[in-house]
Write a protein that holds these residues in place. Structure first.
Motif, short mmCIF file in Angstrom:
data_model
loop_
_atom_site.label_atom_id
_atom_site.label_comp_id
_atom_site.label_asym_id
_atom_site.label_seq_id
_atom_site.Cartn_x
_atom_site.Cartn_y
_atom_site.Cartn_z
N HIS C 21 0.81 -1.23 0.00
CA HIS C 21 0.00 0.00 0.00
C HIS C 21 0.84 1.26 0.00
CE1 HIS C 21 -3.66 -2.32 0.91
NE2 HIS C 21 -2.83 -3.09 1.60
N GLY C 22 1.94 1.27 -0.70
CA GLY C 22 2.74 2.49 -0.74
C GLY C 22 4.01 2.34 0.07
N ILE C 23 5.00 1.73 -0.54
CA ILE C 23 6.29 1.51 0.13
C ILE C 23 7.25 2.62 -0.33
CG2 ILE C 23 8.26 -0.07 0.33
CD1 ILE C 23 5.90 -1.40 1.50
N ASP C 24 7.87 3.31 0.63
CA ASP C 24 8.95 4.25 0.32
C ASP C 24 10.21 3.69 0.96
OD1 ASP C 24 7.25 6.19 -0.92
OD2 ASP C 24 6.55 6.73 1.08
N LEU C 25 11.24 3.55 0.16
CA LEU C 25 12.44 2.90 0.69
C LEU C 25 13.62 3.29 -0.19
CD1 LEU C 25 12.45 -0.88 1.67
CD2 LEU C 25 14.30 0.04 0.29
N THR C 26 14.79 3.50 0.44
CA THR C 26 15.98 3.78 -0.37
C THR C 26 17.14 2.92 0.12
OG1 THR C 26 16.66 5.55 1.14
CG2 THR C 26 15.38 6.20 -0.78
N VAL C 27 18.04 2.64 -0.81
CA VAL C 27 19.29 1.98 -0.46
C VAL C 27 20.41 2.80 -1.10
CG1 VAL C 27 20.68 -0.11 -0.62
CG2 VAL C 27 18.19 -0.28 -0.47
N ARG C 28 21.40 3.22 -0.27
CA ARG C 28 22.52 4.02 -0.81
C ARG C 28 23.61 3.08 -1.29
NH1 ARG C 28 21.93 6.60 4.57
NH2 ARG C 28 20.01 7.79 4.33
N PRO C 29 24.50 3.56 -2.12
CA PRO C 29 25.58 2.70 -2.61
C PRO C 29 26.36 2.11 -1.43
CG PRO C 29 25.56 4.74 -3.83
CD PRO C 29 24.57 4.91 -2.73
N GLY C 30 26.62 0.83 -1.49
CA GLY C 30 27.42 0.17 -0.46
C GLY C 30 26.70 -0.09 0.84
N GLU C 31 25.44 0.30 0.90
CA GLU C 31 24.71 0.19 2.16
C GLU C 31 23.99 -1.15 2.26
OE1 GLU C 31 21.77 3.26 4.53
OE2 GLU C 31 21.30 2.75 2.46
N THR C 32 23.86 -1.66 3.50
CA THR C 32 23.02 -2.83 3.72
C THR C 32 21.76 -2.39 4.48
OG1 THR C 32 24.91 -4.30 3.82
CG2 THR C 32 22.86 -5.09 4.80
N VAL C 33 20.61 -2.64 3.86
CA VAL C 33 19.35 -2.22 4.44
C VAL C 33 18.52 -3.46 4.76
CG1 VAL C 33 17.16 -1.06 3.95
CG2 VAL C 33 19.31 0.01 3.29
N ALA C 34 17.96 -3.51 5.97
CA ALA C 34 17.13 -4.65 6.34
C ALA C 34 15.67 -4.24 6.40
CB ALA C 34 17.57 -5.22 7.68
N LEU C 35 14.82 -5.09 5.86
CA LEU C 35 13.38 -4.85 5.90
C LEU C 35 12.81 -5.87 6.87
CD1 LEU C 35 11.08 -3.27 4.54
CD2 LEU C 35 11.07 -4.97 2.73
N ILE C 36 12.20 -5.35 7.96
CA ILE C 36 11.80 -6.23 9.04
C ILE C 36 10.29 -6.18 9.24
CG2 ILE C 36 12.02 -6.58 11.55
CD1 ILE C 36 14.80 -5.46 11.36
N GLY C 37 9.70 -7.36 9.43
CA GLY C 37 8.27 -7.41 9.68
C GLY C 37 7.87 -8.85 9.87
N ARG C 38 6.61 -9.05 10.25
CA ARG C 38 6.23 -10.44 10.48
C ARG C 38 5.77 -11.11 9.18
NH1 ARG C 38 2.19 -10.35 15.25
NH2 ARG C 38 2.59 -8.18 15.79
#
Lengths: 295, 317, 232
Positions: C21-38
């Motif tokens: 329903h409308g995801i806003d998310l960014t990943v920068r160069p070299g970055e590790t991003v975790a998406l957490i949820g059930r």
């Protein structure tokens, strides 16, 4: 004269050869069906019509252009494959994601149209197709009578089946085909143009049917209905073999051809139905087919 | 394998009475509007298509072998009348029973595979039956059993009188449709629909799915036989054409065109196909090309069929 | 620094059901991003949406400023997304070698020597069927085959799911090494301690919506919210 269980050996070998000859056609046709079904999830009822188209393409190109048998052996299957590519793009591609039964019904309708049109144009009577002169002879080896053309067809069919099998099991494009057969969306997400692969696969399977048609032309008459009864037998072959494996489709085709040949010797009245009887028996004891994985 | 079918919509109560009443009225006036023989042919095929639809529309099984029961019952009935001099109603009953038995055999083998394989298996078994009929001593191969006398029902009512014959055929039609109606609305029919929607779930609910499927197959085969046996009485001939795969294909098309999984759809489809066949028979253009085109069109654009599409429109309106 | 991956207002559907329903998310160069949820919150679906594996999507997805939404499905990976799907997605009818070498190269990927240095077990199993590998080996193969293509961003869908602790640790070390080489990652994970050890930034997702985001340094401060979101 030498006999085996009261049957003269030349008769026995003769029928086995015819059985293997018919089995060669079953093998090529069920191989094409299995490849198409694997990727497209479509049971191609039009396979018999495509086989007929192959024979007619050879007959007509031979009449109009005077091409030799060897050229026709390549040209006619290519023509059938091109036609099939159009069919896949224009018709079958609309059925993606629907129940496979719709694919069966669509291709059934297509077979009716193609065969009906040819019947309208050429009538039901068969057309004669000349046998290539270089293969019209016969060799006698003891009790074995070997008509060259039949031996050629058996060897050619075996070669085509083996090459196809090797291409699928041993090459990169074959690996892509297997991956897409197993998980279509994932293969696509990994960068493969699966819709194009599906068109190519349908065209290839159809090309095999077309090749079978050309091979059949010099022996059977070229007629609009030559594929209709054949395709039903091939369906039974496919049910017996199970559509899980390419090798299974080839092997089942050859085996059932042989079984049919043997039946002609032992109990000729049943030779028309022996494949169906075997199918019923196999279904009873191994519902997934001889080489199929359990559903 | 649920995709081919359409859930039956609940209708207002008035409709539920009005539709059968209208149909009965139509049955009465039809022979005055068209050739009675043509109407009787229509009724036979409408019953055939409806019996077929019991399997496809309400159980989710596509049989590609129903011609065996249609034509097979016809052969038995024709032979019983012509060679044994059996009374026509008993001969129809005998044909129906024979088709039921054939259904039991074919069904027992075919239900061992599902979906697309089921369709191919029924087609193959039906082709085997075709060859058996071709070779059987009593079917006269390509000639068929011709000039089957209509005789007198119960030895009393002369069926050569076209009105008598029509009343009998219409009665059989109503009886057959009534049985189908009863089956669909019985607890048995509800289980069939549950199987159609989700076979695995029906199984886990404790239903012996294979028995239900076989039951549906046998009932469908029997009613198909009833239609085929009746057709023999109308046309006085039993032929190979009625046991051929083309016939199996025709009945699929009737169901598909009219609307699979709707009560009236198969009859509408049968009417249209029979009319088209009759019309084209006079032009010399091959019927199967037109039938094939209708098949393709139905599958590509019109999967709910005429009645299914109309019903969907009405529900939205 | 410009974002490597930029997702804005991403919506997604499976058939008729609206799941993102409308995801806003960014990943920068070299970055590790975790998406957490059930389970069922939309983590896997978000990755599938990136790969165009949903029936319908809306919103914006850009990789290095280039639009991904309009691409056909088979062109997406070519822009540099290395997708390691849920349950690994190993092709069981292909050998390990075929699985490893199947995917088309999209950039300067690892060669065989580098792959086997990272995943020594795979070398011995090259001729086995893909389906015969253990869960841990399958996971390594799934990562190895995309590293070979030379991705700019790794999309990892629950890489530790169903694996023994010692294997999880091993995979953690590998991903750490890749991170140290500068590879960006978007990680979907239920295993909180695994994600926490690896990620620079976290997004919380609930019912197909992003409900919070914070840096690695703020994890402690958000511990309660994280616990509530994941339901531990």
């Amino acid at each position: 004269m030498a006999e085996f269980m009261g049957i003269p050996l030349p008769v026995l070998f003769g029928q086995l050869l015819i059985g293997l000859f018919n089995g060669a056609f079953y093998a090529i046709l069920s191989l094409g069906l299995a490849i198409i079904f694997g990727l497209l999830r479509v049971i191609n009822f039009a396979h018999g019509a495509l086989y007929m188209l192959g024979a007619f393409a050879a007959f007509l190109m031979g009449e109009w252009l005077g091409l030799s048998f060897w050229v026709l052996l390549i040209a006619a299957p290519l023509a059938v494959a091109a036609f099939a590519a159009l069919v896949e793009r224009l018709l079958l591609s609309w059925l993606r994601g629907l129940d496979p039964l719709y694919g069966l019904l669509l291709t059934f309708g297509l077979a009716l149209v193609i065969e009906g049109l040819f019947q309208w144009r050429f009538g039901v009577a068969g057309q004669q197709f000349p046998m290539p002169a270089s293969l019209s002879g016969t060799t006698i080896l003891g009790p074995l009578i070997l008509p060259h053309y039949r031996v050629f067809v058996i060897l050619a069919a075996l070669a085509v089946c083996l090459l196809t099998w090797a291409a699928i099991e041993r090459t990169r494009i074959g690996a892509i085909l297997r991956a897409a057969t197993e998980n279509r969306p994932l293969a696509e997400a990994f960068g493969f143009n699966v819709p194009l692969l599906m068109t190519a696969t349908y065209a290839f399977g159809a090309g095999l049917a077309g090749l079978a048609g050309v091979l059949a032309a010099p022996v059977f008459q070229v007629s609009p209905l030559m594929g209709t009864n054949l395709i039903i037998v091939v369906f039974a072959v496919v049910v017996i073999g199970g559509m899980g494996s390419i090798g299974g489709a080839i092997l089942a085709g050859l085996m059932l051809g042989l079984a049919e040949g043997l039946t002609k010797v032992v109990y000729p009245e049943a030779s028309n139905i022996i494949v169906f009887v075997i199918m019923a028996i196999v279904l009873f004891f191994r519902p997934a087919g001889l080489f199929g994985k359990a559903a | 394998m649920t995709d081919l079918s359409l859930t039956t919509a609940s209708r207002p109560r008035v409709m539920r009475l009005a539709v059968p009443a209208l149909l009965l009225a139509l049955l009465v006036v039809a022979p005055m509007l068209a050739y009675p023989l043509f109407v009787m042919k229509l009724l036979c095929f409408a019953l055939f298509a409806s019996a077929f639809n019991l399997l496809l529309g309400y159980t989710g099984l596509l049989s590609f072998g129903h011609a065996t029961f249609f034509g097979g019952a016809g052969y038995v009935t024709a032979h019983a009348i012509k060679a044994w001099g059996l009374e026509p109603l008993s001969a129809i009953l005998l044909g129906t029973l024979a088709a039921t038995a054939m259904g039991l055999v074919m069904g027992a083998v075919a239900i061992r595979r599902q979906g697309i394989y089921f369709a191919m298996t029924t087609l193959a078994l039906s082709q085997m039956a075709y060859f058996l009929f071709l070779r059987a001593p009593f079917t006269n191969a390509e000639d068929g059993i011709q000039n089957v006398p209509r005789g007198a029902a119960l030895g009393l009512i002369d069926l050569n009188d076209i009105t008598h014959l029509y009343v009998l055929v219409a009665g059989i039609f109503v009886l057959g449709m009534g049985i189908i109606w009863q089956v669909i609305h019985s607890p048995f029919g509800h289980v069939l629909r549950a199987i159609r929607e989700n076979e695995t779930r029906a199984q886990s609910l404790g239903y012996r799915v294979d028995r239900y499927k076989l039951g549906a197959f046998v009932i469908s085969a029997g009613l198909t036989g009833l239609a085929g046996a009746t057709k023999v009485l109308v046309f006085q001939i039993a032929t190979l054409n009625d046991v051929s795969w083309q016939m199996s294909g025709s009945v699929i098309l009737m169901g598909l065109l009219g609307g699979v999984g709707t009560a009236a759809g198969p009859s509408v489809g049968a009417g249209l196909i029979i009319t088209i066949e009759n019309y084209l028979a006079t032009t010399g253009f091959p019927v199967q090309v037109i039938l094939g085109l209708i098949f393709i069109l139905c599958v590509l654009t019109f999967r709910q069929g005429i009645v299914g599409t109309l019903a969907a429109r009405l529900r939205r309106a | 620094m410009a974002d490597l991956l930029n997702i804005q207002g991403l919506q997604g559907w499976y058939g008729e059901s609206h799941v993102l329903h409308g995801i806003d998310l960014t990943v920068r160069p070299g970055e590790t991003v975790a998406l957490i949820g059930r389970n069922g919150a939309g983590k896997t679906t978000t990755l599938r949406a990136l790969m165009k594996l949903l029936d319908r999507r809306a919103g914006r997805i850009e990789l290095d400023g280039q639009d991904l939404m309009a691409l056909p499905r088979h062109k997406v990976a070519g822009r540099g997304l290395g997708y390691v799907p849920e349950e690994r997605g190993i092709f069981t009818s292909l050998s390990v070698a075929e699985n490893l070498r199947l995917l088309p190269r999209t950039g300067k990927g690892m060669d065989d020597a580098q792959i086997f240095e990272f995943f020594p077990n795979l070398r011995e199993r090259l001729s086995s069927d893909g389906g015969k590998l253990s869960g841990g080996e399958q996971q390594m193969l799934a990562i190895a085959r995309v590293l070979r293509t030379g991705p700019r961003l790794l999309l990892l869908d629950e890489p530790t799911e169903g694996l023994a602790p010692v294997i999880v640790q091993r995979i953690g070390q590998m991903l750490r090494a890749l991170k140290d080489q500068g590879l960006a990652m978007l990680l979907v994970e239920q295993n909180l301690s695994f994600a926490r050890a690896l990620a620079d930034r976290f997004y919380l997702i609930e019912n197909g919506r992003i409900t919070g985001s914070f840096d690695r340094s703020e994890f402690e401060a958000h511990a309660d919210r994280v616990a509530a979101t994941v339901g531990v």
